[in-house]
Motif scaffolding. Structure first.
Motif, PDB file in Angstrom:
ATOM      1  N   TRP A  34      -7.886  -3.536   4.209  1.00 32.58           N
ATOM      2  CA  TRP A  34      -6.965  -3.367   5.338  1.00 32.58           C
ATOM      3  C   TRP A  34      -5.546  -3.083   4.857  1.00 32.58           C
ATOM      4  N   ALA A  35      -5.170  -3.650   3.745  1.00 30.22           N
ATOM      5  CA  ALA A  35      -3.840  -3.411   3.174  1.00 30.22           C
ATOM      6  C   ALA A  35      -3.968  -2.813   1.781  1.00 30.22           C
ATOM      7  N   ALA A  36      -4.965  -1.970   1.602  1.00 30.44           N
ATOM      8  CA  ALA A  36      -5.227  -1.392   0.279  1.00 30.44           C
ATOM      9  C   ALA A  36      -4.027  -0.612  -0.229  1.00 30.44           C
ATOM     10  N   GLY A  37      -3.741  -0.795  -1.511  1.00 32.58           N
ATOM     11  CA  GLY A  37      -2.699  -0.010  -2.154  1.00 32.58           C
ATOM     12  C   GLY A  37      -1.291  -0.503  -1.976  1.00 32.58           C
ATOM     13  N   GLU A  38      -1.096  -1.737  -1.462  1.00 32.54           N
ATOM     14  CA  GLU A  38       0.271  -2.188  -1.220  1.00 32.54           C
ATOM     15  C   GLU A  38       1.067  -2.295  -2.518  1.00 32.54           C
ATOM     16  N   GLU A  39       0.384  -2.632  -3.609  1.00 33.54           N
ATOM     17  CA  GLU A  39       1.063  -2.697  -4.908  1.00 33.54           C
ATOM     18  C   GLU A  39       1.515  -1.297  -5.324  1.00 33.54           C
ATOM     19  N   ALA A  40       0.643  -0.321  -5.122  1.00 34.78           N
ATOM     20  CA  ALA A  40       0.977   1.058  -5.482  1.00 34.78           C
ATOM     21  C   ALA A  40       2.123   1.577  -4.628  1.00 34.78           C
ATOM     22  N   VAL A  41       2.121   1.225  -3.339  1.00 33.95           N
ATOM     23  CA  VAL A  41       3.218   1.643  -2.460  1.00 33.95           C
ATOM     24  C   VAL A  41       4.531   1.023  -2.920  1.00 33.95           C
ATOM     25  N   ASP A  43       1.742  -9.889   3.438  1.00 38.14           N
ATOM     26  CA  ASP A  43       1.393 -11.064   2.623  1.00 38.14           C
ATOM     27  C   ASP A  43       1.437 -12.341   3.445  1.00 38.14           C
ATOM     28  N   ALA A  44       2.475 -12.476   4.282  1.00 37.35           N
ATOM     29  CA  ALA A  44       2.601 -13.685   5.103  1.00 37.35           C
ATOM     30  C   ALA A  44       1.443 -13.798   6.092  1.00 37.35           C
ATOM     31  N   THR A  45       1.028 -12.651   6.623  1.00 32.35           N
ATOM     32  CA  THR A  45      -0.071 -12.645   7.595  1.00 32.35           C
ATOM     33  C   THR A  45      -1.372 -13.117   6.957  1.00 32.35           C
ATOM     34  N   ARG A  71       8.951  -2.826   2.642  1.00 32.07           N
ATOM     35  CA  ARG A  71       9.378  -4.034   3.372  1.00 32.07           C
ATOM     36  C   ARG A  71       8.242  -4.615   4.211  1.00 32.07           C
ATOM     37  N   LYS A  72       7.262  -3.799   4.521  1.00 31.91           N
ATOM     38  CA  LYS A  72       6.099  -4.295   5.263  1.00 31.91           C
ATOM     39  C   LYS A  72       5.253  -5.236   4.410  1.00 31.91           C
ATOM     40  N   SER A  81       1.610  -0.873  13.601  1.00 32.24           N
ATOM     41  CA  SER A  81       2.810  -0.387  12.918  1.00 32.24           C
ATOM     42  C   SER A  81       2.483   0.278  11.592  1.00 32.24           C
ATOM     43  N   LEU A  82       1.291  -0.024  11.050  1.00 35.46           N
ATOM     44  CA  LEU A  82       0.861   0.588   9.801  1.00 35.46           C
ATOM     45  C   LEU A  82       0.050   1.864  10.027  1.00 35.46           C
TER      46      LEU A  82
END
Length: 576
Positions: free
Chosen positions: A177-184, A86-88, A80-81, A126-127
């Motif tokens: 900074w947001a590496a791996g969000e697709e994998a998560v 993405d919006a940020t 959900r993060k 938060s991350l």
């Protein structure tokens, strides 16, 4: 002091200045051994009940599925993060500076930029990112605000600063900074699917089928280099390891492991809490050392100050050539910590004379006074309810803890019944125990009409060493030392004079007098039981100049009546 102006009676409280020594804990063991959850839980953990231990370290299938459900919830929260991330980054990358900033419009833009920077920092926190990771963002935002408030507004300088802020934020995504969000995201989908399937059919077959997709999801996260601190902060545990625990729970645990029965025996004999230190002990194990950085093994246990016993119920699983070395590591750990003893056991299926040979074959180093050895093994109902044989060390730890609570650490933990066992693997005679006792091997006995009994209380020190021959004497001195050490830390950096010496004498003497009253020290009077010296006689000026203060303590511990003799003589009715 305030001078009263109105007539009356005034009372004020004045500190007594008395420093008390508080007794340290002696009833908490650390049990090291194989656990089913070793891949996910490696650090020392305090458990206060059998149920808590079973859930954390040897989960039932329902418990294991519950762990997978919890992992799924963490992954769904992480997924959900993604929308927020993405919006940020979209807002940052879509930003376009106004070519006609004025002093008035710059203030509004600066306020919006500051709020956005705070949102970015909060998202990073938060991350699981540290404050240092977002310091540049907040520094850039501060420059924007300062540029908008400049006495002489510079449109170009303001435009440059606000553009740099948004560009730097947008660049964070490219920098990982947001590496791996697709994998998560894909891991979250795999976890949700696994939970759904197990809810429909909780079986080993289904759990085995889920290995491949969950292992693939875990590999994808590894390949995507998801930040380790992010995983820790969001509790994104390894799905491959969790499903492995689920499969093992359905399959059943290795019947060679004895940690579970040891913990069960500890609580059955009166123990209240213990630390579990997960280790992999097999015939290839060569060290218990662990890592201080990872908080594992004996190195991790060094950070736990309230442990007073160290037990390794699976020690016998190590190869025979490594067993003595591993036992020596445990004893060396006890010597380093100075407040704990090792409870060791023999290997299984030994006769009395073989147990003596086993003891003689142990090379434990110079501090054998901090080690004990118990024999024989016990017959117990296992975790699964089936009868099996296990080493007695966990049960003995419970006996020590219960004796401490009921009588005190000065009471020898012997002539005490043993709960949680149905029998002994070897029944000993008095003659057989005689040789074992002389060698320092503490025996468990079965007497007619009595329950199983602990019938020995010696350390493995050389029999000629009368100071540390008995377990209770060694543990009492450890207790006194640890209590005094913990309760006199206030003295560090105090003025090194007679007032400090007198305070130390009073504190230690009051503590020892209380121990004498409880029966820990022998003597008809306190003067016969202990003596404390802390004055100019042992603190000459040369020591004072070095910043040292010495307090010499002499105690007379009570020793157990190991051999009770009665003489019976016929008197033929005549007065004696």
């Amino acid at each position: 002091m305030t001078i009263p102006l109105a007539p009356g009676v005034y009372v004020r409280e004045v500190p007594s200045g008395v420093r008390s020594v508080i007794g340290a804990g002696t009833s908490t063991p650390a049990l090291l051994g194989n656990t089913a959850t070793l891949k996910t839980l490696r650090t020392p953990v305090l458990v206060r009940s059998w149920t808590e231990f079973r859930t954390k370290f040897f989960p039932t299938p329902a418990d294991a599925i519950g762990a997978l459900t919890s992992a799924n919830e963490a992954y769904q929260a992480a997924a959900r993060k993604r929308d927020e991330i993405d919006a940020t980054f979209k807002r940052a990358s879509d930003f376009s500076a106004d070519s006609n900033y004025t002093s008035a419009t710059s203030k509004k833009a600066a306020q919006e930029a500051w709020i956005f920077a705070v949102q970015v920092a909060n998202l990073a926190y938060s991350l699981g990112y540290k404050t240092d990771d977002t310091k540049k963002t907040m520094d850039d935002a501060s420059k924007v605000v300062e540029a908008s408030k400049a006495a002489s507004f510079d449109k170009d300088a303001f435009t440059t600063s606000i553009s740099a802020l948004y560009k730097n934020i947008a660049d964070q995504k490219a920098k990982g900074w947001a590496a791996g969000e697709e994998a998560v995201q894909k891991a979250a989908e795999a976890a949700a699917d696994a939970v759904t399937k197990l809810e429909k059919d909780a079986s080993r077959t289904v759990a085995e089928q889920l290995r491949e997709p969950l292992e693939a999801a875990e590999k994808a996260m590894h390949d995507a280099k998801v930040n380790a601190s992010v995983r820790d902060h969001l509790a994104l545990v390894s799905l491959a390891e969790v499903i492995d625990i689920v499969v093992q729970a359905f399959k059943g645990y290795d019947d060679k492991w004895c940690l579970g029965e040891a913990v069960l025996g500890f609580f059955a004999n009166g123990g209240s809490s213990c630390y579990i230190v997960p280790l992999e002990i097999t015939n290839t194990t060569s060290t218990f050392e662990g890592s201080s950085a990872d908080n594992t093994g004996l190195a991790g246990l060094e950070k736990v100050s309230d442990v007073s016993m160290v037990v390794v119920p699976d020690l016998h699983l190590a190869a025979s050539e490594n067993l003595s070395t591993l036992a020596a590591q445990v004893v060396a750990h006890c010597a380093k910590m100075r407040n704990r003893l090792a409870i060791l056991h023999t290997v299984p299926d030994l006769h009395a004379e073989d147990a003596c040979k086993f003891k003689d074959g142990l090379s434990l180093g110079p501090r054998t006074d901090l080690a004990t050895l118990y024999y024989p093994w016990l017959k117990v109902p296992g975790m699964d309810g089936k009868a099996r044989t296990v080493p007695p060390s966990g049960h003995i730890a419970g006996v020590w803890a219960a004796t401490d609570a009921s009588r005190g650490v000065f009471k020898a933990p012997a002539n005490v019944s043993l709960a949680g066992a149905t029998g002994l693997t070897t029944t000993l005679s008095d003659d057989e125990q005689a040789g074992l006792n002389a060698a320092g091997v503490n025996c468990l006995r079965s007497f007619p009409g009595r329950p199983l009994m602990v019938w020995g209380a010696r350390t493995l020190v050389d029999p000629s060493d009368r100071d540390w021959k008995y377990v209770n004497v060694r543990r009492l001195v450890c207790f006194l030392s640890d209590s005094i050490r913990q309760s006199t830390s206030w003295a560090v950096f105090e003025p090194n004079d007679e007032h400090l010496w007198a305070t130390l004498r009073q504190s230690v003497s009051a503590f020892l007098k209380d121990q004498w009253r409880q029966g820990a020290l022998q003597g008809a009077t306190p003067d016969e039981a202990f003596h404390v010296v802390c004055d100019a006689s042992n603190n000459p000026q040369v020591l004072i100049d070095r910043g040292e203060v010495h307090c010499d303590i002499y105690v007379a511990p009570v020793r157990p009546a190991e051999f009770v003799h009665f003489s019976i003589q016929q008197t033929a009715g005549q007065a004696v």
